[in-house]
Write a protein that holds these residues in place. Structure first.
Motif, PDB file in Angstrom:
ATOM      1  N   ALA A  59       2.538   7.668  -7.340  1.00  0.00           N
ATOM      2  CA  ALA A  59       1.888   8.849  -7.879  1.00  0.00           C
ATOM      3  C   ALA A  59       3.072  10.028  -7.684  1.00  0.00           C
ATOM      4  O   ALA A  59       3.324  10.764  -8.580  1.00  0.00           O
ATOM      5  CB  ALA A  59       0.685   9.310  -7.373  1.00  0.00           C
ATOM      6  N   ILE A  60       3.674   9.991  -6.304  1.00  0.00           N
ATOM      7  CA  ILE A  60       4.556  10.952  -6.210  1.00  0.00           C
ATOM      8  C   ILE A  60       5.797  10.888  -7.017  1.00  0.00           C
ATOM      9  O   ILE A  60       6.436  11.714  -7.426  1.00  0.00           O
ATOM     10  CB  ILE A  60       4.861  10.947  -4.795  1.00  0.00           C
ATOM     11  CG1 ILE A  60       3.475  11.370  -3.932  1.00  0.00           C
ATOM     12  CG2 ILE A  60       6.299  11.954  -4.431  1.00  0.00           C
ATOM     13  CD1 ILE A  60       3.946  11.347  -2.140  1.00  0.00           C
ATOM     14  N   LEU A  68       0.816  -1.276  -0.066  1.00  0.00           N
ATOM     15  CA  LEU A  68      -0.011   0.030   0.055  1.00  0.00           C
ATOM     16  C   LEU A  68       0.752   1.083   0.009  1.00  0.00           C
ATOM     17  O   LEU A  68       0.377   2.102  -0.769  1.00  0.00           O
ATOM     18  CB  LEU A  68      -0.843   0.100   1.214  1.00  0.00           C
ATOM     19  CG  LEU A  68      -2.028  -1.044   1.310  1.00  0.00           C
ATOM     20  CD1 LEU A  68      -2.882  -1.051   2.558  1.00  0.00           C
ATOM     21  CD2 LEU A  68      -3.114  -0.873   0.013  1.00  0.00           C
ATOM     22  N   VAL A  69       1.886   1.420   0.927  1.00  0.00           N
ATOM     23  CA  VAL A  69       3.003   2.400   0.692  1.00  0.00           C
ATOM     24  C   VAL A  69       3.586   2.649  -0.415  1.00  0.00           C
ATOM     25  O   VAL A  69       3.787   3.865  -1.122  1.00  0.00           O
ATOM     26  CB  VAL A  69       3.998   2.395   1.732  1.00  0.00           C
ATOM     27  CG1 VAL A  69       5.128   3.293   1.852  1.00  0.00           C
ATOM     28  CG2 VAL A  69       3.355   2.294   3.244  1.00  0.00           C
ATOM     29  N   ALA A  90       2.228   1.580  -3.569  1.00  0.00           N
ATOM     30  CA  ALA A  90       1.303   2.145  -4.318  1.00  0.00           C
ATOM     31  C   ALA A  90       0.882   3.801  -4.072  1.00  0.00           C
ATOM     32  O   ALA A  90       0.654   4.481  -5.082  1.00  0.00           O
ATOM     33  CB  ALA A  90       0.063   1.115  -4.294  1.00  0.00           C
ATOM     34  N   ALA A  91       0.854   4.038  -2.710  1.00  0.00           N
ATOM     35  CA  ALA A  91       0.633   5.402  -2.634  1.00  0.00           C
ATOM     36  C   ALA A  91       1.943   6.233  -3.027  1.00  0.00           C
ATOM     37  O   ALA A  91       1.778   7.430  -3.388  1.00  0.00           O
ATOM     38  CB  ALA A  91       0.477   5.566  -1.263  1.00  0.00           C
ATOM     39  N   SER A  92       2.982   5.581  -3.090  1.00  0.00           N
ATOM     40  CA  SER A  92       4.220   6.471  -3.441  1.00  0.00           C
ATOM     41  C   SER A  92       4.561   6.522  -5.005  1.00  0.00           C
ATOM     42  O   SER A  92       5.317   7.547  -5.274  1.00  0.00           O
ATOM     43  CB  SER A  92       5.642   5.982  -2.724  1.00  0.00           C
ATOM     44  OG  SER A  92       5.445   5.553  -1.301  1.00  0.00           O
TER      45      SER A  92
END
Length: 492
Positions: free
Chosen positions: A208-209, A201-202, A204-206
């Motif tokens: 985009a950044i 999850l981390v 996947a969240a990273s």
């Protein structure tokens, strides 16, 4: 092994690991799930994740890195003396890739049937004959050094694909057996699986950044290369856009920026009133039957491809405006302001129609989110329905409405096809909305179209334009954030 089947194999091993890990854990507990530390599915999920995740990660990294490595190794085989004048190494490598991978079945068949004739010890006449045959298949003449580089490219690609398959499968098997061995009733499978899911999850969240950072850095470095070849003062403060691939180009962003802002302003003048009024009607006045019919019908506009809007601008709106304002005495108004169907007004009107659902749908959701207690309090104090909407509902929803308008503005600034087909391709300063103009996005496409030299200022300017467009949209977002914070303090 093709990548698709390799992924299928890894997923099959992962599914097998899930079943076997679960079974082994239950067997260690004597078939009683109560004796396990975690639920049986956690043990299976641990084996499945240990099998698939490392192997798929290796596969993804390999597919990204291998083309770069092969490109560098093959490009070193091409002598600089063999590169024709007015041709860059990137264009030569493009020919190498076309020869190595093939453009279609005809090219691939040509390689299969003639590859024995390309042996290095063949006679010179045979090589020339075969090169001519392949050149006919590709539509161009193939030089011996390009052919040799293409052969190396194919060999390296084949060897890399084989090694990738071996490494990925071995990684999956190692993860499979290690996790399977740990599938015991005392093993804390739930903790391990939850940490693994959290890591995914981390990641996947990273993404985009990291993607945003990568895009900005790639544009930034290419922009620096551009400013090393072209004067930055001419780019930012010049008044002429006149690219010339033979040199002496005038590459100023100001005419393009003017056209971008002009067309976007007209589009917002069409989209914001219509979209906002439609949102107010749907949320405050329309009945449930009308709303259920009108809202989906209005949102259909958002799903229409922009090329269709471009054709609508070219074939319908442009000729209609030309009939109204450009036919002299035969026109409806007897005016001669327009000389052609392409104009700023044509693109702006059609782009505004395209942006209506962005404004209306978002504004409708935002207005509906305003607490009903505010409406009831206003009506209880004697305000009319329209006064409540104007003095209570809209101010309370203003931060979200501003965000919707800024989203529509960003979409308008980044639009390309409608501008290409409706506004023309002339970069100039003019306040006449009936004249043709162009935008930054249109020029980016134009400068990167065709077999161009990616080391020339005329091509690298596209990255400088892209970075400037990014800074412009970032400024709009900062402005929207400021407005949202200011009004949210007043109405929270």
């Amino acid at each position: 092994m093709p990548t698709f089947w390799l992924v299928v194999l890894l997923l099959a091993l992962s599914a097998l690991g899930f079943a076997m890990g679960r079974r082994r854990a239950l067997a260690s507990a004597g078939g009683n799930p109560r004796n396990l530390h975690s639920l049986p599915n956690y043990y299976g999920a641990n084996v499945a994740m240990s099998t698939a995740v490392p192997a798929l990660a290796i596969l993804a990294i390999w597919l990204l890195v291998q083309p770069i490595v092969i490109e560098n190794r093959v490009s070193a085989l091409i002598p600089e003396t063999s590169i024709p004048e007015n041709t860059s190494l990137s264009l030569v490598m493009s020919d190498v890739r076309r020869l190595a991978e093939g453009l279609d079945e005809a090219v691939n068949q040509s390689f299969l049937t003639q590859k024995q004739s390309f042996a290095l010890d063949s006679a010179t006449s045979d090589i020339r004959s075969d090169l001519g045959a392949v050149g006919v298949a590709l539509g161009s003449e193939v030089r011996p050094e390009v052919l040799e580089a293409a052969q190396s490219y194919r060999q390296l690609s084949s060897s890399g694909a084989t090694l990738m398959t071996v490494v990925a499968v071995l990684s999956a098997l190692v993860g499979f057996f290690l996790a399977y061995r740990n599938s015991d009733k005392e093993f804390r499978a739930r903790n391990v699986v939850e940490r693994g899911v959290m890591a995914l999850l981390v990641l996947a969240a990273s993404l985009a950044i990291l993607t945003t950072v990568g895009i900005v850095l790639s544009m930034f470095f290419e922009t620096m290369n551009f400013f090393g070849l072209h004067n930055w003062r001419d780019f930012f403060f010049g008044t002429t856009w006149a690219p010339n691939f033979r040199g002496d180009s005038e590459l100023s962003i100001l005419p393009l920026l003017w056209g971008t802002l002009y067309i976007s302003a007209i589009a917002l003048m069409v989209a914001v009133p219509v979209g906002l009024f439609a949102a107010i009607y749907l949320s405050e006045y329309a009945g449930s039957t009308v709303r259920a019919f009108a809202k989906p019908l209005l949102e259909i506009l958002a799903g229409i491809p922009t090329i269709v809007y471009g054709l609508f601008a070219l074939l319908t709106v442009g000729p209609l405006l030309l009939k109204l304002f450009g036919q002299g005495e035969n026109g409806v108004f007897g005016l001669t302001w327009m000389s052609g169907a392409t104009s700023v007004l044509t693109a702006g009107v059609v782009m505004g129609i395209m942006l209506i659902p962005f404004v209306s749908s978002l504004s409708d959701d935002i207005i509906n989110a305003v607490p009903q207690a505010l409406r009831d309090g206003s009506l209880g104090l004697g305000a009319t329905k329209s006064e409540t909407v104007r003095q209570v509902v809209l101010p309370a929803a203003l931060p979200g409405i501003v965000g919707a308008i800024l989203l529509a503005a960003s979409r308008a600034i980044g639009e390309t096809m409608i501008v290409v087909m409706g506004a023309g391709a002339i970069a100039k300063f003019s306040g006449n909305p009936f004249e043709s103009m162009t935008t930054i996005t249109t020029r980016i496409v134009s400068q990167l179209t065709g077999d161009t030299d990616f080391a020339s200022p005329e091509t690298l300017v596209a990255f400088a334009l892209g970075l400037s467009l990014f800074v412009l949209t970032l400024g709009l977002n900062v402005l929207a954030l400021y407005i949202v914070r200011k009004y949210r303090e007043q109405y929270d």
